[in-house]
Design an enzyme around this catalytic site. Structure first.
Site, PDB file in Angstrom:
ATOM      1  CE  LYS A  98      -4.559   0.911   0.282  1.00 51.25           C
ATOM      2  NZ  LYS A  98      -5.611   0.163   0.016  1.00 51.25           N
TER       3      LYS A  98
HETATM    4  N1  GLU Z   1      -7.205   0.066  -3.465  1.00 48.78           N
HETATM    5  C1  GLU Z   1      -7.770  -1.219  -4.057  1.00 48.78           C
HETATM    6  C2  GLU Z   1      -7.837  -1.923  -2.680  1.00 48.78           C
HETATM    7  O1  GLU Z   1      -7.519  -1.505  -1.690  1.00 48.78           O
HETATM    8  C3  GLU Z   1      -7.199  -1.821  -4.885  1.00 48.78           C
HETATM    9  C4  GLU Z   1      -5.862  -2.386  -4.866  1.00 48.78           C
HETATM   10  C5  GLU Z   1      -5.049  -2.857  -6.196  1.00 48.78           C
HETATM   11  O2  GLU Z   1      -6.038  -3.075  -7.068  1.00 48.78           O
HETATM   12  O3  GLU Z   1      -4.165  -3.443  -6.348  1.00 48.78           O
HETATM   13  O4  GLU Z   1      -8.237  -3.100  -2.763  1.00 48.78           O
END
Ligand code: GLU
Length: 403
Positions: A98
């Site tokens: 993240k």
């Molecule tokens: N931000 C989204 C999540 O928290 C997508 C993450 C992604 O597609 O890599 O699941």
């Protein structure tokens, strides 16, 4: 340590120990494999930027980037742990990551936003890549920003690298349905829940009307569900007989379309299903005793605290965990990554089918009777974490042999 990160780590430690997961793995998962923190000079300020690479046991790190005022080291770490669990639970070959930048997004001009996106990629460049760490959208980073980031990455790499980011615009190699994917995943979970519990015309209240909440509402209304209350950070509205898509999505804001209520009122409404699509920690031990819904779907990350879930489960309320309910986004991202790598094209139907199949399988696993994790001794979120941890453990033990 802040409450969110503490809660997420506790989830791993407590559930893992209770479920007999190998101590070495639990220890490993309590610290990220790598954490990058750097500053970005922007408009005479130094912004704090982060990328947490939590676990690569199951594959390259995967997870979104958020541009928000409140982003900090701990929030990014907590969310990266949830990504590891989410990918493991729905069984896609990605690890967890993240990223984010602490910035007052509302005050950014288009030009500054572009500069910020590029600077963030320059800072991240040495540690990301199509087979290492593949960032994606999250709060305040849409497909335009992600496309810009992918372009910047490709420029520095001197190589067209569409698989370095997911969540790109369609014309830049994005996959059909990615924008609606998380909302669609939440809707698939709603469908599974209604089939399992034989709910015919349940009333549904939705907290949060950003990309995820509004798309969830769109799919639910298209399929004749009765949405009786909706709210966002500015307030909420209710309608006993249920809103129509025309009222909610046409003309002015939905907040002008029904009887006014506030955000807390919405949480305590006497509805069948409560969908939490806003932010973390909205139901805590304080308001949990007042919740009247029979089912809760956690579409946001961490909207119900562990203590609150215990109170709710004791009251007989079923809480569908976030790592399952909001996994639609990363499932679509997997399709986009494969598409970019292989040079093929998936249709929206392919992507939605993939999401529905993945989430249905995990839903059935989670709700099946399981002697190993009896209902009386395990919260549903604990069971979800354990299903994810078991998958991680299997791979961890296989690869350990080569160390
Ligand atoms: N931000 C989204 C999540 O928290 C997508 C993450 C992604 O597609 O890599 O699941």
């Amino acid at each position: 340590m802040g409450k969110f990160l503490k809660d997420v780590k506790k989830q791993i430690k407590k559930s893992g120990e209770k479920g007999g997961i190998k101590k070495e793995l639990l220890k490993k998962l309590l610290s990220p494999e790598r954490f990058l923190e750097f500053t970005i000079p922007l408009n005479e300020k130094y912004l704090h930027a982060y990328r947490c690479q939590h676990s690569s046991i199951l594959g390259p790190y995967k997870g979104g980037i958020r541009f928000c005022k409140h982003v900090d080291r701990e929030e990014v770490e907590a969310l990266s742990i949830l990504m590891t669990l989410k990918c493991a639970l729905i069984d896609i070959p990605f690890g967890g990551g993240k990223g984010g930048v602490a910035v007052d997004f509302q005050k950014l001009s288009g030009e500054l936003l572009e500069k910020l996106a590029k600077e963030y990629v320059r800072g991240l460049f040495p540690i990301i890549g199509p087979d290492v760490d593949i960032p994606a959208p999250d709060i305040n980073t849409n497909e335009d920003i992600i496309s810009l980031m992918e372009e910047e990455y490709s420029k520095i790499a001197r190589k067209h690298s569409p698989a370095s980011f997911t969540g790109k615009k369609i014309e830049k190699g994005g996959v059909a349905g990615r924008v609606e994917a998380t909302g669609y995943g939440g809707f698939s979970v709603l469908e599974e829940l209604c089939v399992k519990e034989r709910l015919e015309t349940p009333s549904v209240a939705v907290q949060g009307f950003g990309n995820v909440g509004s798309n969830f509402v769109k799919f639910a209304l298209e399929n004749n569900y009765r949405i009786t209350a909706i709210s966002n950070e500015e307030g909420g509205v209710e309608s006993k007989e249920g809103f129509s898509a025309e009222t909610i999505f046409k003309d002015c804001s939905f907040l002008k379309k029904g009887k006014k209520i506030n955000n807390e009122d919405l949480l305590e409404k006497d509805v069948d299903i409560l969908v939490l699509a806003a932010v973390e920690r909205v139901i805590t031990k304080k308001n949990a005793p007042k919740i009247k819904a029979k089912y809760i779907i956690n579409l946001a990350n961490g909207p119900v605290t562990r203590k609150a879930e215990k109170i709710l489960q004791e009251k007989g309320i079923i809480v569908v965990p976030d790592v399952l309910a909001n996994a639609g986004g990363v499932a679509a991202s997997y399709c986009e990554w494969v598409q970019s790598k292989e040079g093929i094209k998936y249709s929206k139907e392919d992507v939605f089918q993939f999401i529905a199949a993945k989430l249905k399988k995990s839903f059935c696993e989670l709700f099946s009777k399981d002697e190993k994790y009896p209902k009386e001794s395990f919260l549903l979120s604990e069971k979800a974490v354990l299903l994810a941890l078991s998958r991680l453990e299997k791979k961890f033990l296989e690869t350990e042999k080569f160390n």
